[in-house]
Write a protein that holds these residues in place. Sequence first.
Motif, PDB file in Angstrom:
ATOM      1  N   THR A 239     -34.159 -18.443   7.125  1.00 32.69           N
ATOM      2  CA  THR A 239     -34.866 -16.842   8.107  1.00 32.69           C
ATOM      3  C   THR A 239     -35.926 -17.127   7.826  1.00 32.69           C
ATOM      4  N   MET A 240     -36.717 -17.271   6.619  1.00 31.12           N
ATOM      5  CA  MET A 240     -37.982 -17.193   6.727  1.00 31.12           C
ATOM      6  C   MET A 240     -38.527 -18.013   7.468  1.00 31.12           C
ATOM      7  N   GLY A 241     -38.158 -19.573   7.711  1.00 30.82           N
ATOM      8  CA  GLY A 241     -39.090 -19.758   8.978  1.00 30.82           C
ATOM      9  C   GLY A 241     -39.094 -19.514  10.427  1.00 30.82           C
ATOM     10  N   ILE A 242     -37.541 -19.234  10.961  1.00 30.47           N
ATOM     11  CA  ILE A 242     -37.127 -18.960  12.182  1.00 30.47           C
ATOM     12  C   ILE A 242     -38.293 -17.213  12.400  1.00 30.47           C
ATOM     13  N   ILE A 243     -38.260 -16.503  11.272  1.00 25.94           N
ATOM     14  CA  ILE A 243     -39.395 -15.522  11.577  1.00 25.94           C
ATOM     15  C   ILE A 243     -40.441 -15.638  11.562  1.00 25.94           C
ATOM     16  N   THR A 244     -41.094 -16.665  10.535  1.00 25.40           N
ATOM     17  CA  THR A 244     -42.462 -17.759  11.413  1.00 25.40           C
ATOM     18  C   THR A 244     -42.405 -18.112  12.559  1.00 25.40           C
ATOM     19  N   LEU A 245     -41.365 -18.780  12.939  1.00 23.23           N
ATOM     20  CA  LEU A 245     -41.610 -19.598  14.248  1.00 23.23           C
ATOM     21  C   LEU A 245     -41.883 -18.548  15.527  1.00 23.23           C
ATOM     22  N   ALA A 246     -40.965 -17.320  15.076  1.00 22.47           N
ATOM     23  CA  ALA A 246     -40.828 -16.692  16.658  1.00 22.47           C
ATOM     24  C   ALA A 246     -42.217 -15.399  16.461  1.00 22.47           C
ATOM     25  N   LEU A 247     -42.745 -15.286  14.603  1.00 21.87           N
ATOM     26  CA  LEU A 247     -44.689 -14.618  14.579  1.00 21.87           C
ATOM     27  C   LEU A 247     -45.424 -15.701  15.190  1.00 21.87           C
ATOM     28  N   VAL A 248     -45.349 -17.012  15.318  1.00 21.48           N
ATOM     29  CA  VAL A 248     -45.955 -18.111  15.761  1.00 21.48           C
ATOM     30  C   VAL A 248     -46.190 -18.556  17.433  1.00 21.48           C
ATOM     31  N   ALA A 249     -45.016 -18.199  17.902  1.00 18.90           N
ATOM     32  CA  ALA A 249     -44.367 -17.865  19.206  1.00 18.90           C
ATOM     33  C   ALA A 249     -44.820 -16.679  19.926  1.00 18.90           C
ATOM     34  N   GLY A 250     -45.102 -15.899  19.478  1.00 11.28           N
ATOM     35  CA  GLY A 250     -45.313 -13.977  19.719  1.00 11.28           C
ATOM     36  C   GLY A 250     -46.875 -14.216  19.794  1.00 11.28           C
ATOM     37  N   GLY A 251     -47.406 -15.576  19.367  1.00  8.75           N
ATOM     38  CA  GLY A 251     -48.880 -15.235  18.576  1.00  8.75           C
ATOM     39  C   GLY A 251     -49.181 -13.837  18.160  1.00  8.75           C
ATOM     40  N   ALA A 252     -48.706 -13.596  16.594  1.00  6.44           N
ATOM     41  CA  ALA A 252     -49.064 -12.889  15.641  1.00  6.44           C
ATOM     42  C   ALA A 252     -49.851 -13.726  15.027  1.00  6.44           C
ATOM     43  N   VAL A 253     -49.326 -14.894  14.774  1.00  2.01           N
ATOM     44  CA  VAL A 253     -49.739 -15.954  12.884  1.00  2.01           C
ATOM     45  C   VAL A 253     -50.105 -17.103  13.828  1.00  2.01           C
ATOM     46  N   ALA A 254     -50.993 -17.756  13.160  1.00  2.00           N
ATOM     47  CA  ALA A 254     -51.750 -18.904  13.595  1.00  2.00           C
ATOM     48  C   ALA A 254     -50.599 -19.646  13.186  1.00  2.00           C
ATOM     49  N   PRO A 255     -50.178 -21.289  14.608  1.00  2.00           N
ATOM     50  CA  PRO A 255     -50.062 -22.236  14.129  1.00  2.00           C
ATOM     51  C   PRO A 255     -49.930 -23.069  12.883  1.00  2.00           C
ATOM     52  N   ASP A 256     -48.592 -23.581  12.366  1.00  2.00           N
ATOM     53  CA  ASP A 256     -48.711 -24.077  11.169  1.00  2.00           C
ATOM     54  C   ASP A 256     -49.316 -23.628  10.129  1.00  2.00           C
ATOM     55  N   SER A 257     -48.650 -21.842  10.292  1.00  2.00           N
ATOM     56  CA  SER A 257     -48.508 -21.050   8.775  1.00  2.00           C
ATOM     57  C   SER A 257     -47.560 -21.263   8.203  1.00  2.00           C
ATOM     58  N   ASP A 258     -47.766 -20.567   7.110  1.00  2.00           N
ATOM     59  CA  ASP A 258     -46.538 -20.849   5.916  1.00  2.00           C
ATOM     60  C   ASP A 258     -45.725 -19.462   6.108  1.00  2.00           C
ATOM     61  N   PRO A 259     -44.981 -19.651   5.616  1.00  4.18           N
ATOM     62  CA  PRO A 259     -44.263 -18.037   5.488  1.00  4.18           C
ATOM     63  C   PRO A 259     -45.810 -17.118   4.794  1.00  4.18           C
ATOM     64  N   PRO A 260     -45.366 -15.978   5.959  1.00  2.00           N
ATOM     65  CA  PRO A 260     -45.846 -14.533   5.301  1.00  2.00           C
ATOM     66  C   PRO A 260     -45.627 -14.306   3.907  1.00  2.00           C
ATOM     67  N   MET A 261     -46.495 -13.235   3.059  1.00  2.00           N
ATOM     68  CA  MET A 261     -45.573 -12.665   2.040  1.00  2.00           C
ATOM     69  C   MET A 261     -44.790 -11.133   1.807  1.00  2.00           C
ATOM     70  N   TRP A 262     -44.364 -10.398   3.468  1.00  2.00           N
ATOM     71  CA  TRP A 262     -43.462  -9.857   3.734  1.00  2.00           C
ATOM     72  C   TRP A 262     -42.164 -10.329   4.171  1.00  2.00           C
ATOM     73  N   VAL A 263     -42.055 -11.588   5.091  1.00  2.00           N
ATOM     74  CA  VAL A 263     -41.418 -11.986   5.289  1.00  2.00           C
ATOM     75  C   VAL A 263     -40.209 -13.256   4.273  1.00  2.00           C
ATOM     76  N   ILE A 264     -40.896 -13.438   3.238  1.00  2.00           N
ATOM     77  CA  ILE A 264     -40.468 -14.015   2.266  1.00  2.00           C
ATOM     78  C   ILE A 264     -39.551 -12.521   1.358  1.00  2.00           C
ATOM     79  N   LEU A 265     -40.479 -11.837   1.480  1.00  2.00           N
ATOM     80  CA  LEU A 265     -39.128 -10.652   0.651  1.00  2.00           C
ATOM     81  C   LEU A 265     -38.291 -10.233   1.907  1.00  2.00           C
ATOM     82  N   SER A 266     -38.791  -9.847   2.879  1.00  2.00           N
ATOM     83  CA  SER A 266     -37.380  -9.079   3.439  1.00  2.00           C
ATOM     84  C   SER A 266     -36.577 -10.625   3.509  1.00  2.00           C
TER      85      SER A 266
END
Length: 414
Positions: free
Chosen positions: A196-223
């Motif tokens: 789920t962390m990976g899928i949220i991170t992929l969505a954040l990259v697709a939506g331009g919220a984080v840079a490509p090749d980023s690791d999951p942000p801490m709030w993503v890991i926690l949630s």
Amino acid sequence: MESFSLILAIVVVTALAFDFTNGFHDTANAMATTISTGALKPKVAVAMSAVLNLVGAFLSVEVANTISKGLVDESGIRPEVIFAALVGAILWNLVTWLVGLPSSSSHALMGGLIGATIASAGVGAVHGDVLVTKVLIPAIAAPIVAGLAAMLATRLSYTLGKKADGKAAAKGYRTGQIASAGLVSLAHGTNDAQKTMGIITLALVAGGAVAPDSDPPMWVILSAGLAIALGTYLGGWRIIRTMGKGLTDLQPQQGFAAQTSAATVILASSHLGFSLSTTHSVSGSVMGAGLGRKGGVVRWSTATRMFVAWGLTLPAAALVAAIAEYVTGFGSWGTALVAVFLIASSAAIWKISRREVIDHTNVVDVPEEPAGVVTTAIAAVTPPPAGTLTEDLTATIAAPVPVTEPAPPATTSV
């Protein structure tokens, strides 16, 4: 600074909803054998599993990176594609939970992502080499490796414990089983929460919220960790019943061997970044432990239904996700329609499940399964045990012979 659009927020919420279903769908992976052997009370077992799932979510991000960076081409993915993928995965999880089959939440997510990606960007957007090496091959190898390891561990346990005091040995194995169950829960959080962390991170990259090749942000890991822990605590009692009692009858030695073998396989795969199905690993180890005990059996009718569900998981989730992606392509109203369909379908499945409630009070009460054709045929041609024929003849000879009084002579009226 991360910026969120409405569709990105919907995707994140849906991903956490999937993570929640993953938790109660896969609780059986860690605690089914512990509950079935009586090592832990059902509610205590799921509470322990929930805490360790949360802890495991913080131990690694290798599997999350496999999902977000390796399986599909990030540049061809829109947030709507991720949403459609999650719809396919959630519905498959709920359907298999309803019928009590331990299918793979991981493969449901993979299938949904693959189907939605192909519908959006074509087959070329799926990295086939990653799919084969890190998803399909582990899917086949994991239950086999875990099953063989559990079978050997079970036989070794019984061999070494021949001269041990029965009650003391059983108590020791129950203690070991609790520890190994905790290890499986930790491994489950390490592997499955990361998806789920990976899928949220992929969505954040697709939506331009984080840079490509980023690791999951801490709030993503926690949630993600909290969502899977909450789902685990509620307990997927239907699947716990199938895994703990439906496949085979386990003794403490078998439960300990099964869980230790499964945990080893899952933790090794997490370290290597393989998106392994914990369900496949634990199911394989349970069957291996069932075969490892002399006189132990595996209920192959249940296992066959489970294998069929495994084979259908990827294509079924992919098909639903592809249809959902097609509908979201019509714009905002299409996305809203898919969301309404997901909510309505989930509510309908829950309502159907209320017709036969399975919870912590009756999870170990498994109804007798009718004998199959093969079992009935074998019983028909199997000679009776020694002494049975003699006992039957003796009983027949000793039984009193009924005496029938002669009928009175017929009278003729004149």
